[in-house]
Design an enzyme around this catalytic site. Sequence first.
Site, short mmCIF file in Angstrom:
data_model
loop_
_atom_site.label_atom_id
_atom_site.label_comp_id
_atom_site.label_asym_id
_atom_site.label_seq_id
_atom_site.Cartn_x
_atom_site.Cartn_y
_atom_site.Cartn_z
N ARG A 1 7.32 -18.92 38.63
CA ARG A 1 7.41 -19.46 37.23
C ARG A 1 7.62 -21.02 37.28
O ARG A 1 8.35 -21.32 36.51
CB ARG A 1 8.76 -18.82 36.52
CG ARG A 1 8.58 -17.43 36.40
CD ARG A 1 7.42 -17.16 35.32
NE ARG A 1 7.51 -15.45 35.05
CZ ARG A 1 7.81 -15.17 33.80
NH1 ARG A 1 8.65 -15.59 32.91
NH2 ARG A 1 7.83 -13.86 33.67
N ARG B 1 8.68 -23.18 30.74
CA ARG B 1 9.55 -23.77 29.64
C ARG B 1 10.69 -24.87 30.38
O ARG B 1 11.40 -25.58 29.69
CB ARG B 1 10.42 -22.48 28.85
CG ARG B 1 9.58 -22.12 27.65
CD ARG B 1 10.26 -20.97 26.90
NE ARG B 1 10.33 -20.01 27.94
CZ ARG B 1 11.02 -18.69 27.89
NH1 ARG B 1 11.87 -18.67 26.79
NH2 ARG B 1 11.11 -17.72 28.69
N ARG C 1 2.03 -26.67 24.90
CA ARG C 1 2.44 -25.20 24.13
C ARG C 1 2.50 -25.19 22.66
O ARG C 1 2.29 -24.02 21.98
CB ARG C 1 3.45 -24.28 24.82
CG ARG C 1 2.99 -23.76 26.25
CD ARG C 1 1.78 -22.64 25.98
NE ARG C 1 2.32 -21.92 24.90
CZ ARG C 1 3.29 -20.94 24.80
NH1 ARG C 1 3.65 -20.58 25.98
NH2 ARG C 1 3.52 -20.20 23.77
N ASP D 1 -0.65 -14.09 32.71
CA ASP D 1 0.67 -13.21 32.69
C ASP D 1 0.24 -11.99 33.16
O ASP D 1 -1.13 -11.66 32.81
CB ASP D 1 1.17 -13.14 31.25
CG ASP D 1 2.57 -12.19 31.33
OD1 ASP D 1 3.42 -13.05 31.55
OD2 ASP D 1 2.48 -10.99 30.90
N TYR E 1 5.97 -1.90 30.94
CA TYR E 1 5.53 -2.46 29.55
C TYR E 1 4.88 -1.53 28.74
O TYR E 1 5.11 -1.57 27.71
CB TYR E 1 4.96 -3.93 29.91
CG TYR E 1 5.99 -4.72 30.25
CD1 TYR E 1 6.86 -5.34 29.58
CD2 TYR E 1 5.88 -5.30 31.57
CE1 TYR E 1 7.71 -6.27 29.99
CE2 TYR E 1 6.68 -6.04 32.19
CZ TYR E 1 7.69 -6.63 31.46
OH TYR E 1 8.47 -7.42 31.92
O1 1CP Z 1 4.22 -20.71 36.91
C1 1CP Z 1 4.32 -19.42 36.60
O2 1CP Z 1 4.72 -18.65 37.69
C2 1CP Z 1 3.92 -19.07 35.37
C3 1CP Z 1 2.84 -17.87 35.37
C4 1CP Z 1 3.63 -16.43 35.03
C5 1CP Z 1 3.81 -15.35 36.08
C6 1CP Z 1 3.63 -15.54 37.35
C7 1CP Z 1 3.66 -16.09 33.79
C8 1CP Z 1 3.74 -17.05 32.42
N1 1CP Z 1 4.20 -14.73 33.87
C9 1CP Z 1 4.09 -14.34 34.84
C10 1CP Z 1 4.44 -12.94 35.35
C11 1CP Z 1 5.17 -12.07 34.81
N2 1CP Z 1 5.15 -11.86 33.53
C12 1CP Z 1 5.97 -11.12 35.34
C13 1CP Z 1 6.34 -11.10 36.92
C14 1CP Z 1 7.28 -12.28 37.44
C15 1CP Z 1 8.58 -12.27 37.10
O3 1CP Z 1 9.18 -11.25 37.54
O4 1CP Z 1 9.15 -13.22 36.55
C16 1CP Z 1 6.69 -10.19 34.49
C17 1CP Z 1 7.71 -9.36 34.47
C18 1CP Z 1 5.84 -10.84 33.25
C19 1CP Z 1 6.30 -10.32 31.94
C20 1CP Z 1 6.89 -11.30 31.04
N3 1CP Z 1 6.11 -12.11 30.43
C21 1CP Z 1 8.15 -11.63 30.69
C22 1CP Z 1 9.21 -10.76 31.05
C23 1CP Z 1 9.93 -10.09 29.96
C24 1CP Z 1 10.84 -9.25 30.47
O5 1CP Z 1 10.66 -7.87 30.72
O6 1CP Z 1 12.05 -9.42 30.86
C25 1CP Z 1 8.16 -12.66 29.84
C26 1CP Z 1 9.16 -13.28 29.22
C27 1CP Z 1 6.66 -12.94 29.58
C28 1CP Z 1 6.11 -14.06 28.95
C29 1CP Z 1 5.61 -15.45 29.78
N4 1CP Z 1 4.91 -15.17 30.77
C30 1CP Z 1 4.72 -16.63 31.44
C31 1CP Z 1 5.60 -17.52 30.63
C32 1CP Z 1 5.74 -18.69 30.87
C33 1CP Z 1 6.29 -16.53 29.68
C34 1CP Z 1 7.29 -17.14 28.58
C35 1CP Z 1 6.35 -17.07 27.18
C36 1CP Z 1 6.24 -18.56 26.59
O7 1CP Z 1 6.27 -19.69 27.08
O8 1CP Z 1 6.07 -18.35 25.48
#
Ligand code: 1CP
Length: 363
Positions: free
Chosen positions: A42, A46, A55, A91, A171
């Site tokens: 990540r 943000r 964004r 994602d 999910y």
């Molecule tokens: O630099 C990077 O790593 C960004 C790319 C990335 C990756 C590898 C994003 C962007 N998502 C992910 C993988 C991801 N998504 C995982 C596996 C990694 C981890 O465990 O952190 C998981 C579980 C998700 C699902 C997901 N998507 C969540 C978690 C929700 C929960 O169950 O707690 C969330 C908040 C998202 C949204 C998301 N994905 C990525 C970003 C930057 C965001 C935030 C949304 C936004 O900025 O509007």
Amino acid sequence: MTTPRADEQDHGTPGRGALTQSAFLRAVRGEKPSHTPVWFMRQAGRALPEYLAVREGIGMLESCMDPDLVTEITLQPVRRYGVDAAIFFSDIVLPLKAVGVDLDIKPGVGPVVAQPVRTLADVEAIPDLTPEHVPFVTAAVRSLIAELAGIGEHGTPLIGFAGAPFTVASYLVEGGPSKDHARTKALMYGAPDVWDALMAKIADISAAFLEVQVAAGASAVQLFDSWAGALTPQDYERFVMPHSARVLARVGELGVPRIHFGVNSGFLLPLMGEAGADVVGVDWRTPLDWAIGQVGGRVVQGNLDPTLVFAPTEVLLERAAQVIEAGRAAPGHVFNLGHGVIPSTDPDQLARLTEFVQAYPLD
Ligand code: 1CP
């Protein structure tokens, strides 16, 4: 700017161009790199003001489908921190959206699925993924490969990624984020035939999604099984591991290194390695030296507690040094946090951490 054809690209095979000599790919192959390579799960997102700026007013999934925006957001942390690898901005639920599953990523919540999957008919209604579903991924990876080739001494490798079947299934079955994954596990225990069909479907989609990224030039892949730590080793082995192994085996045929990561996964590390990982990602709760003993001679990635960025810098760097020292016992070590960057992280702390890890003497 010319983009290399897929068959001309460097996938990290020794002897095929400068990228293979990058610290990240050397460490992943178990060779001695010039310094401990570092990147952050990540790392885009943000914590970066430049991310919030681009964004603004654009939804998460919409951003993932815009190759120019994906290229820009993926490059932001590479420019700012000089990390040793980029991770593709997308994602784990993006491939499901691409095949037509009705879902959204809600700000402050995460993925939300309109009609949760609970029956065999629900599973069968999900189409398989083909490259035609994700042309924007191919376009973004190609443009990133061209840009990243010029960053760093040997160029900067791109890590492609996908969600592992269990984490994605959570999910789909729960309909959104869950703490205990109760409905998911109820399906797993109560309807193993539906469960296996669902896991096989997601495995095919995740493998196809990774294949698209590798065909377009990604140098390595990471399979995120973030929530696998909710399972006992016995249940992991019976209900999850064969499906994750299928994803990793398909990607293995492409010759790229495979990283496999889960949160709270200490007891699962041997199985996560055996599932077909070249590199096992270690979460921050698991002592790295112990983890290295668990994974049967595999390269490890991790595992600084992500909250240490909120400690005084000298404490952060002292703990980072301990992680680097512990990593020496493995055939290779990629420095990372033990889970994703926390959104309120001060990017200057990650800049200091990157500089410290890269300058840390290995001899
Ligand atoms: O630099 C990077 O790593 C960004 C790319 C990335 C990756 C590898 C994003 C962007 N998502 C992910 C993988 C991801 N998504 C995982 C596996 C990694 C981890 O465990 O952190 C998981 C579980 C998700 C699902 C997901 N998507 C969540 C978690 C929700 C929960 O169950 O707690 C969330 C908040 C998202 C949204 C998301 N994905 C990525 C970003 C930057 C965001 C935030 C949304 C936004 O900025 O509007």
